[in-house]
Design an enzyme around this catalytic site. Structure first.
Site, PDB file in Angstrom:
ATOM      1  N   ALA A  92      23.979 -19.226  63.631  1.00  0.00           N
ATOM      2  CA  ALA A  92      22.836 -19.393  62.501  1.00  0.00           C
ATOM      3  C   ALA A  92      22.719 -18.763  61.811  1.00  0.00           C
ATOM      4  O   ALA A  92      22.233 -18.991  60.187  1.00  0.00           O
ATOM      5  CB  ALA A  92      22.144 -20.367  63.275  1.00  0.00           C
ATOM      6  N   LYS A  93      22.087 -17.631  62.218  1.00  0.00           N
ATOM      7  CA  LYS A  93      21.707 -16.282  61.171  1.00  0.00           C
ATOM      8  C   LYS A  93      20.693 -16.260  60.249  1.00  0.00           C
ATOM      9  O   LYS A  93      21.071 -16.045  59.723  1.00  0.00           O
ATOM     10  CB  LYS A  93      23.154 -15.845  60.403  1.00  0.00           C
ATOM     11  CG  LYS A  93      24.555 -15.328  61.130  1.00  0.00           C
ATOM     12  CD  LYS A  93      25.492 -14.731  60.521  1.00  0.00           C
ATOM     13  CE  LYS A  93      27.186 -14.125  61.083  1.00  0.00           C
ATOM     14  NZ  LYS A  93      27.696 -15.267  61.894  1.00  0.00           N
ATOM     15  N   ARG A  94      20.081 -17.132  61.007  1.00  0.00           N
ATOM     16  CA  ARG A  94      18.410 -16.792  60.708  1.00  0.00           C
ATOM     17  C   ARG A  94      17.754 -16.347  60.314  1.00  0.00           C
ATOM     18  O   ARG A  94      18.263 -15.097  60.844  1.00  0.00           O
ATOM     19  CB  ARG A  94      18.083 -18.599  61.819  1.00  0.00           C
ATOM     20  CG  ARG A  94      18.895 -19.893  61.099  1.00  0.00           C
ATOM     21  CD  ARG A  94      18.993 -20.085  59.873  1.00  0.00           C
ATOM     22  NE  ARG A  94      19.430 -22.182  59.678  1.00  0.00           N
ATOM     23  CZ  ARG A  94      20.674 -22.146  59.581  1.00  0.00           C
ATOM     24  NH1 ARG A  94      21.396 -21.618  60.114  1.00  0.00           N
ATOM     25  NH2 ARG A  94      20.902 -23.524  59.547  1.00  0.00           N
TER      26      ARG A  94
END
Lengths: 268, 268
Positions: A92-94
């Site tokens: 998700a690379k949040r």
């Protein structure tokens, strides 16, 4: 899934393969398009075909979000179907200010019960630390990514001598431990694995970029493997789109089996 | 919404206020919890109460994702309800390898028809550029964020002299233009606005951190305003949670009106 369980799975299966479930609507074989949920039917077939060959699954969230609310229903069904014997990664690379990152952590660890989530480091400590507050869950922090743009900032020498990706790793190692922190290191930078193992000898590395992006498994294992294995190597398109017809799952199994066979040799 | 339309709206309303719709389930007033979609009912009331006082709305995606698929339904209804006369920002802080960033762009620009999306720069050029391929849509790139962790990496001197946030800005200005690229610059760094205006005299800046995070509107406007105004100042919690009872929307209007009145003076 904790570190010891993950290592046990890798040794049992002689595999440190992660299958990336980057399920693109336009690439789902025609015969599945009449199903109620073609994304889930596709994932289910891929999971059935690869379950014994891999230790992890990594859905990339972009592919699910793009389908609107239904995409999240497909994602939930997929995570449930994977079950507890594989390590699950929400790619998700949040990353956001503290109170917001906490909500992202709740989303992926509680609402969708993933084991881990990929996190972007740009916003620093309070954007990453809330993810560590969930027992038995993992942060997989972007360090040196596999894409062309990885050279734009990640190699920039900070404070006169340390590349940004190294500073990110060293800083993050004061926030997490080898029990709850992994790093993303792209297979497209095999020459960096020796340096990276000096910085983080014990941490697991999630390695994208083998296959479609051109990374070489043997080269990265030469420096990347540690005594607990310490690698999860991801392949997405090379496996799930190995075929496009009625036999797509068989073709996916063949592609996964080829990688697993290489891994078995590298582990022996 | 293009740049000229945005500037016209700001001059018309004497406001460069952006209202952050960070709608947290636990903070929705009790009397709305019987509604079919409490998140949307809350947002609708806030939008009705603030529409004439602000030029932009910024839902932070974390708050919607945390609600599962239903959260995305609430988000869609909210964007539709805002309509075309306000600039809409998907505060998503996305960024991934090229083919994946393209899907994120499709999600926010086409599936949900936002005007803009916030993007994280760590992965470099090909993680940002796909967002520029959509006409009349905007990238709002993280430069210098408002949180405590912003000092961990963003101030690090790259290549001996340039702070990372400046390098990010300079590089991104070769990818986008003042017509399709804004930067996030936190109000908690007012002393940096003079430098930032030297780097990017023409680009709009999205400024979080006024209010709950402690930023000072007058200080940042002193250096941040340019001849096209060039600022969107966001307030989230300070407006939407100004009250918590039956009169929450009235209280939100009062808080927004106070900021708008300050802005009208600063613009005069």
């Amino acid at each position: 899934m904790n570190r010891q369980e993950l290592i046990a799975q890798i040794r049992l299966k002689k595999s440190f393969l992660c299958v990336g479930l980057d399920t693109e609507w336009a690439k789902i074989p025609a015969h599945l398009m009449d199903a109620e949920d073609p994304v889930f039917e596709f994932n289910k077939a891929i999971i059935d075909a690869t379950r014994d060959l891999c230790v992890a699954y990594k859905p990339n969230l972009a592919f699910y979000e793009a389908r609107g609310p239904q995409g999240w229903v497909s994602l939930q069904k997929t995570v449930d179907y994977i079950g507890n014997e594989h390590f699950t990664i929400a790619d998700a690379k949040r990353g956001d200010i503290g109170n917001t990152s906490r909500l992202y952590a709740q989303t992926f660890f509680e609402t969708y019960s993933f084991d881990s989530v990929t996190v972007a480091p740009y916003m620093g400590s309070d954007s990453v630390q809330p993810f560590f507050d969930f027992p038995n869950k993992w942060v997989i922090l972007l360090a040196l990514t596999s894409n062309a743009g990885s050279t734009d900032f990640q190699f920039g020498l900070q404070d006169q001598s340390t590349p940004l990706f190294e500073k990110v790793m060293r800083q993050a190692m004061t926030w997490g431990t080898p029990e709850n922190l992994m790093f993303v290191v792209g297979a497209t930078h095999p020459e960096k694995f020796a340096d990276i193992r000096k910085i983080a000898p014990d941490h697991f590395l999630l390695v994208p970029g083998v296959g479609a992006q051109g990374g070489d498994l043997e080269a990265l294992c030469h420096y990347g493997l540690n005594e607990d294995i310490g690698l999860l190597v991801n392949a997405s398109r090379g496996i799930i789109y190995a075929g496009s017809g009625l036999d797509f799952a068989t073709k996916a199994r063949e592609a996964a089996a080829e990688l697993q066979a290489q891994m078995a040799i590298l582990l022996s």
